[in-house]
Design a protein around this motif. Structure first.
Motif, mmCIF file in Angstrom:
data_model
loop_
_atom_site.group_PDB
_atom_site.id
_atom_site.type_symbol
_atom_site.label_atom_id
_atom_site.label_comp_id
_atom_site.label_asym_id
_atom_site.label_seq_id
_atom_site.Cartn_x
_atom_site.Cartn_y
_atom_site.Cartn_z
ATOM 1 N N TRP A 664 0.841 -1.206 0.000
ATOM 2 C CA TRP A 664 0.000 0.000 0.000
ATOM 3 C C TRP A 664 0.873 1.252 0.000
ATOM 4 C CZ3 TRP A 664 -4.641 1.462 -1.161
ATOM 5 C CH2 TRP A 664 -5.147 2.674 -0.690
ATOM 6 N N SER A 665 1.985 1.203 0.737
ATOM 7 C CA SER A 665 2.888 2.348 0.817
ATOM 8 C C SER A 665 3.506 2.676 -0.537
ATOM 9 C CB SER A 665 3.983 2.066 1.845
ATOM 10 O OG SER A 665 4.934 3.103 1.891
ATOM 11 N N VAL A 666 3.797 1.630 -1.342
ATOM 12 C CA VAL A 666 4.421 1.888 -2.652
ATOM 13 C C VAL A 666 3.380 2.142 -3.741
ATOM 14 C CG1 VAL A 666 6.467 0.537 -2.068
ATOM 15 C CG2 VAL A 666 4.541 -0.589 -3.230
ATOM 16 N N GLY A 667 2.074 2.084 -3.383
ATOM 17 C CA GLY A 667 1.040 2.486 -4.335
ATOM 18 C C GLY A 667 0.273 1.372 -5.007
ATOM 19 N N THR A 668 0.314 0.143 -4.494
ATOM 20 C CA THR A 668 -0.433 -0.962 -5.090
ATOM 21 C C THR A 668 -1.939 -0.732 -4.935
ATOM 22 O OG1 THR A 668 1.379 -2.457 -4.521
ATOM 23 C CG2 THR A 668 -0.727 -3.477 -5.091
ATOM 24 N N ASN A 669 -2.719 -1.163 -5.930
ATOM 25 C CA ASN A 669 -4.171 -1.003 -5.917
ATOM 26 C C ASN A 669 -4.798 -1.724 -4.717
ATOM 27 O OD1 ASN A 669 -6.942 -2.402 -6.887
ATOM 28 N ND2 ASN A 669 -6.777 -0.334 -7.736
ATOM 29 N N PHE A 670 -5.801 -1.094 -4.098
ATOM 30 C CA PHE A 670 -6.431 -1.635 -2.891
ATOM 31 C C PHE A 670 -7.058 -3.002 -3.152
ATOM 32 C CE2 PHE A 670 -9.928 -1.991 0.202
ATOM 33 C CZ PHE A 670 -9.235 -1.777 1.392
ATOM 34 N N ASP A 671 -7.807 -3.134 -4.238
ATOM 35 C CA ASP A 671 -8.440 -4.418 -4.554
ATOM 36 C C ASP A 671 -7.412 -5.522 -4.735
ATOM 37 O OD1 ASP A 671 -11.133 -4.135 -4.317
ATOM 38 O OD2 ASP A 671 -11.500 -3.581 -6.399
ATOM 39 N N GLU A 672 -6.298 -5.177 -5.365
ATOM 40 C CA GLU A 672 -5.241 -6.171 -5.581
ATOM 41 C C GLU A 672 -4.661 -6.658 -4.257
ATOM 42 O OE1 GLU A 672 -0.851 -6.444 -7.746
ATOM 43 O OE2 GLU A 672 -2.277 -4.880 -8.370
ATOM 44 N N ILE A 673 -4.491 -5.742 -3.316
ATOM 45 C CA ILE A 673 -3.988 -6.127 -1.998
ATOM 46 C C ILE A 673 -4.987 -7.029 -1.281
ATOM 47 C CG2 ILE A 673 -3.420 -5.255 0.306
ATOM 48 C CD1 ILE A 673 -2.224 -2.784 -1.035
ATOM 49 N N MET A 674 -6.273 -6.662 -1.316
ATOM 50 C CA MET A 674 -7.283 -7.413 -0.572
ATOM 51 C C MET A 674 -7.517 -8.801 -1.162
ATOM 52 S SD MET A 674 -7.614 -5.328 1.786
ATOM 53 C CE MET A 674 -8.615 -6.468 2.735
ATOM 54 N N ARG A 675 -7.200 -8.994 -2.430
ATOM 55 C CA ARG A 675 -7.341 -10.331 -3.023
ATOM 56 C C ARG A 675 -6.309 -11.304 -2.470
ATOM 57 N NH1 ARG A 675 -8.918 -7.544 -7.880
ATOM 58 N NH2 ARG A 675 -6.740 -7.353 -8.539
ATOM 59 N N GLY A 676 -5.248 -10.788 -1.853
ATOM 60 C CA GLY A 676 -4.192 -11.646 -1.313
ATOM 61 C C GLY A 676 -4.400 -12.055 0.135
ATOM 62 N N THR A 677 -5.556 -11.700 0.715
ATOM 63 C CA THR A 677 -5.803 -12.016 2.117
ATOM 64 C C THR A 677 -7.293 -12.182 2.354
ATOM 65 O OG1 THR A 677 -5.515 -11.199 4.392
ATOM 66 C CG2 THR A 677 -5.922 -9.553 2.702
ATOM 67 N N ASP A 678 -7.645 -12.813 3.475
ATOM 68 C CA ASP A 678 -9.066 -12.910 3.856
ATOM 69 C C ASP A 678 -9.426 -11.881 4.925
ATOM 70 O OD1 ASP A 678 -7.603 -13.977 5.918
ATOM 71 O OD2 ASP A 678 -8.893 -15.727 6.224
ATOM 72 N N MET A 679 -8.549 -10.912 5.143
ATOM 73 C CA MET A 679 -8.811 -9.844 6.092
ATOM 74 C C MET A 679 -9.899 -8.919 5.554
ATOM 75 S SD MET A 679 -6.081 -7.071 7.662
ATOM 76 C CE MET A 679 -5.009 -8.373 8.268
ATOM 77 N N PHE A 680 -10.741 -8.404 6.428
ATOM 78 C CA PHE A 680 -11.773 -7.461 6.011
ATOM 79 C C PHE A 680 -11.141 -6.125 5.624
ATOM 80 C CE2 PHE A 680 -14.603 -10.290 8.413
ATOM 81 C CZ PHE A 680 -15.683 -10.365 7.540
ATOM 82 N N GLU A 681 -11.767 -5.474 4.654
ATOM 83 C CA GLU A 681 -11.246 -4.199 4.150
ATOM 84 C C GLU A 681 -11.156 -3.149 5.254
ATOM 85 O OE1 GLU A 681 -13.822 -5.806 2.910
ATOM 86 O OE2 GLU A 681 -13.371 -6.360 0.828
ATOM 87 N N GLY A 682 -12.211 -3.069 6.071
ATOM 88 C CA GLY A 682 -12.228 -2.070 7.138
ATOM 89 C C GLY A 682 -11.162 -2.302 8.188
ATOM 90 N N THR A 683 -10.811 -3.563 8.414
ATOM 91 C CA THR A 683 -9.755 -3.877 9.380
ATOM 92 C C THR A 683 -8.430 -3.293 8.924
ATOM 93 O OG1 THR A 683 -10.878 -5.933 9.991
ATOM 94 C CG2 THR A 683 -8.539 -5.758 10.537
ATOM 95 N N PHE A 684 -8.143 -3.445 7.652
ATOM 96 C CA PHE A 684 -6.892 -2.902 7.126
ATOM 97 C C PHE A 684 -6.890 -1.377 7.192
ATOM 98 C CE2 PHE A 684 -4.532 -1.085 3.521
ATOM 99 C CZ PHE A 684 -3.255 -1.520 3.847
ATOM 100 N N VAL A 685 -8.004 -0.749 6.801
ATOM 101 C CA VAL A 685 -8.068 0.716 6.803
ATOM 102 C C VAL A 685 -7.920 1.249 8.228
ATOM 103 C CG1 VAL A 685 -9.570 2.702 6.386
ATOM 104 C CG2 VAL A 685 -9.414 0.870 4.691
ATOM 105 N N ARG A 686 -8.585 0.621 9.171
ATOM 106 C CA ARG A 686 -8.490 1.069 10.565
ATOM 107 C C ARG A 686 -7.061 0.925 11.090
ATOM 108 N NH1 ARG A 686 -12.327 -1.769 12.075
ATOM 109 N NH2 ARG A 686 -11.216 -3.461 13.131
#
Length: 733
Positions: A664-686
């Motif tokens: 995320w720090s280097v600019g990877t797309n959010f959807d692409e990051i979330m496809r690599g984990t089963d973590m909830f989106e809001g958990t990562f944002v928080r």
């Protein structure tokens, strides 16, 4: 089971309930579930299968679309197409909403606005929706009445149920609220009554001294006086002080009762009672090492296993184990206020005590007459003839026994009849127990060896074993001991009076000590121990003055201040670029357990493997220092217990976010990051937002110690997080 339509039974049930609620005009409804996955599953259930539910009119759909589109204007254009943003709209359009901590913050706010406007008619939410949000409904549905509290599944506490059920019924709109419980298994009447009508748990202070608070207090000129000033005015100290008058009243009552027993406590009989009590207390302390569900497992406490039961001065003698069970949460007594205050609710001692209280064993044991009239007391045996009972009408009954009341575990296992509901079958077991008492008259019934059979070890255990052996030897050496074991040798009733007075005097001494000992003295000890840890790592000097290194730790409140500062000063952060720096610091963020770990590869892996290892080594050194000075306790004795305590601390710094934050720090797309984990989106944002706060604290800490270059790296790391959904504005602003 599966319904006729091929749908899962739970799907059929939730749809039937929603149809009934709609038919009776009981909307809006909040459906409480205790997992995020369950909320989403139940919401999808209403939109799949043969019957798909829709709760909104065309006019309401248009209004929902308008509010949804306006909400998306607060997001960057590319973020409006994110999968987690797009998939929520079909639900909202039908008047169905989801609310839990795993949603993007902006989606949660959108759902709250639509529910407040009565456009979302059916909201599936976790219990957090009942906390701090004024969002009443007409109906509340509980899809289950058990929740996982981080340790085990348990029935809701009265306060938890009331907090959620209290959402049902809108003031000024409804004359009543409706609550529906969906039960998938039998619930005892007592459990249900306790959950719905019981008294909420008492509010107990969790005030704790932290390294952050100690350093900031000691940074002032009057250091320890400031620390005591804060503690004296804490809610924690207030609760302790409030207990003092009650303890004084109890002390007066006990003293008066003891004075009413006219016995000379300095004679030989009093000395015998003192030695008996000392041996009893030493045995209790010894068995404290054994009475743990991990030691006395179900394999050890198998049906038929002999156990000796003692409740204070009440000797129940030997009985046979029938079964082992875990008590429901509401049946487990909470820690007494003095113990909760002394140990801390999250301490290893407190956790171990609560584990013991939850485990109970059913024991077939002799009881005195009166059981069927509701009077439960132990059957007395004739002194010198233990195979004979002192009273007529004694029966052998199955009695629930708390694990802490087990005084010994026998080496023998009896064969129990299949049907113990039959009084004659229980009586046969009672005869076998009497025969054992007779056979081992004057000797000890063979017991499991605590060291070899139960594998107890460690300095504390061996010290307790030695203390008990000495107490037993002193007791047996007393000139009246032999007479006390024979019928007619001593006046048993008089001995009981000696024992009662000795117990009253002992309780009086304890109360005097508790009244005299303030919580302030305990906090002084903790202040001393934590200060020693800080001194070992160079954050305090020999005189207790905050050092250059300690001033940096004074700025850090979002993470483990000692570990972060140690990494800052041992050079771990210096050679890292700001992308790797912010990724490493993500290990200080608490995060939910995930099944799919986001991969760390390429440049990220190369940049972070070494620093992650350094972090764990530094954490290990801190844990060992805390053990050395008594700040951290170990659940088990010996080197294995120490190793376990150290690993528990080290393993608390998880790398689940490291790869995600780097990308995320280097600019990877959010959807692409979330496809690599089963973590909830809001958990990562928080977590990313909290990480931003930590990076700015580190920026200020580096500035405070004059490291401008490192401060700039921390600031750049924080800035690298502030894009896309992480920095999206709130709908409430």
């Amino acid at each position: 089971k599966v319904g006729d339509s091929g749908e899962d039974a739970s799907e059929v049930d939730i749809k039937k309930i929603m149809k009934t609620i709609r038919a009776r005009d009981l909307y809006p409804v909040i459906v409480f579930s205790f997992s995020r996955r369950a909320c989403e599953t139940h919401a999808n259930d209403l939109m799949t299968g043969k019957t798909q539910l829709d709760f909104t009119t065309q006019e309401q759909k248009e209004l929902i679309r308008q509010i949804y589109d306006n909400a998306l204007l607060c997001m960057a254009e590319e973020d409006r197409e994110l999968a987690c943003v797009q998939k929520i709209y079909p639900m909202l359009e039908r008047g169905i909403g989801i609310h839990h901590g795993g949603l993007l913050p902006i989606i949660k706010e959108l759902v709250e606005i639509l529910f407040g406007e009565s456009l979302v008619k059916c909201l599936f939410a976790t219990e957090t929706f009942a906390m701090g949000l004024n969002m009443p409904a007409r109906t509340c549905v509980f899809t289950e009445v058990e929740k996982f509290d981080g340790k085990e599944m348990r029935v809701l506490q009265p306060g938890e149920y009331t907090q959620m059920a209290g959402r049902a019924g809108r003031r000024g709109k409804d004359d009543r609220g409706t609550c529906i419980l969906m039960l998938d298994k039998k619930l005892d009447k007592e459990e249900l009554v306790h959950m719905t009508c019981g008294t909420g748990s008492a509010l107990m202070s969790e005030f704790k001294l932290t390294y952050y608070s100690i350093l900031n207090l000691l940074r002032r000129a009057s250091g320890e006086e400031d620390a005591e000033y804060v503690i004296q005015r804490s809610f924690h100290q207030f609760q302790h002080t409030r207990e003092v008058p009650r303890k004084k009243r109890e002390l007066e009552q006990i003293t008066a009762e003891a004075d009413g027993i006219q016995l000379d406590m300095s004679d030989a009989k009093a000395e015998l009672v003192r030695l008996q009590n000392a041996a009893r207390d030493a045995r209790t302390a010894l068995m404290h090492h054994a009475v743990d569900p991990e030691k006395l497992s179900r394999d050890v406490l198998k049906p038929g296993r002999l156990v000796r039961v003692r409740d204070g001065d009440d000797e129940w003698g030997w009985g046979a184990v029938v079964g082992v069970r875990d008590l429901p949460a509401e049946a487990v007594p909470p820690l007494e206020p003095d113990k909760a205050s002394e140990w801390g609710l999250e301490s290893e001692w407190a956790k171990r005590e609560m584990r013991n209280r939850r485990r109970a064993i059913d024991v077939l044991i002799h009881c005195a007459p009166g059981v069927h009239e509701g009077v439960l007391r132990p059957a007395k045996r004739i002194l010198g003839r233990p195979g004979k009972l002192a009273e007529k009408g004694c029966t052998c009954e199955i009695v629930p026994v708390a694990l802490r009341l087990v005084d010994a575990v026998g080496a023998m296992v009896l064969t129990l009849p299949r049907d113990l509901t039959d009084a004659n079958a229980r009586a046969q077991v009672g005869l076998a127990i009497n025969e054992l008492h007779h056979r081992f008259q004057g000797k000890t019934v063979p017991e499991l060896d605590l060291e070899n059979d139960l594998r107890l070890d460690g300095d504390e255990f061996h010290e307790s074993m030695g203390r008990w052996s000495r107490s037993e030897s002193e007791l047996r050496a007393h000139p009246l001991y032999a007479a006390s074991t024979k019928d007619g040798g001593l006046n048993e009733k008089q001995i009981e009076l000696y024992r009662k007075k000795a117990s009253l005097m002992e309780r009086a001494r304890d109360l005097k000590k508790e009244i005299k000992t303030t919580q302030l003295s305990k906090f002084r000890d903790e202040l001393r121990d934590r200060s020693r840890v800080l001194a070992r790592f160079g954050m305090l000097d020999e005189e207790g003055t905050v050092t250059h290194k300690g001033r940096a730790a004074c700025e850090i409140d979002t993470a483990d201040e000692v570990l972060v500062t140690e990494l800052m000063f041992n050079g771990c952060f210096v050679a890292m670029d700001h992308h790797a720096l912010v990724a490493l610091c993500s290990m200080f963020m608490p995060v939910e357990k995930t099944n799919e770990v986001y991969p760390l590869a390429g440049a990220a892996k190369e940049a972070l493997e070494g620093p992650v290892k350094q972090l764990r080594e530094a954490a290990k050194a801190i844990a060992e220092a805390e053990l050395d000075f008594g700040v951290r306790t170990q659940a088990a004795e010996g080197e294995d217990g120490r190793h376990e305590a150290v690993n528990e601390y080290v393993d608390s710094f998880k790398d689940a976010l490291v790869g995600m934050v780097y990308d995320w720090s280097v600019g990877t797309n959010f959807d692409e990051i979330m496809r690599g984990t089963d973590m909830f989106e809001g958990t990562f944002v928080r977590a990313a937002r909290r990480l931003d706060e930590l990076m700015m604290e580190l920026h200020r800490a580096a500035r405070a110690v004059g490291s401008a270059e490192l401060a700039d790296s921390f600031e750049k790391g924080a800035e690298s997080l502030r894009h896309g959904v992480v920095s999206a504005a709130s709908l409430y602003l």
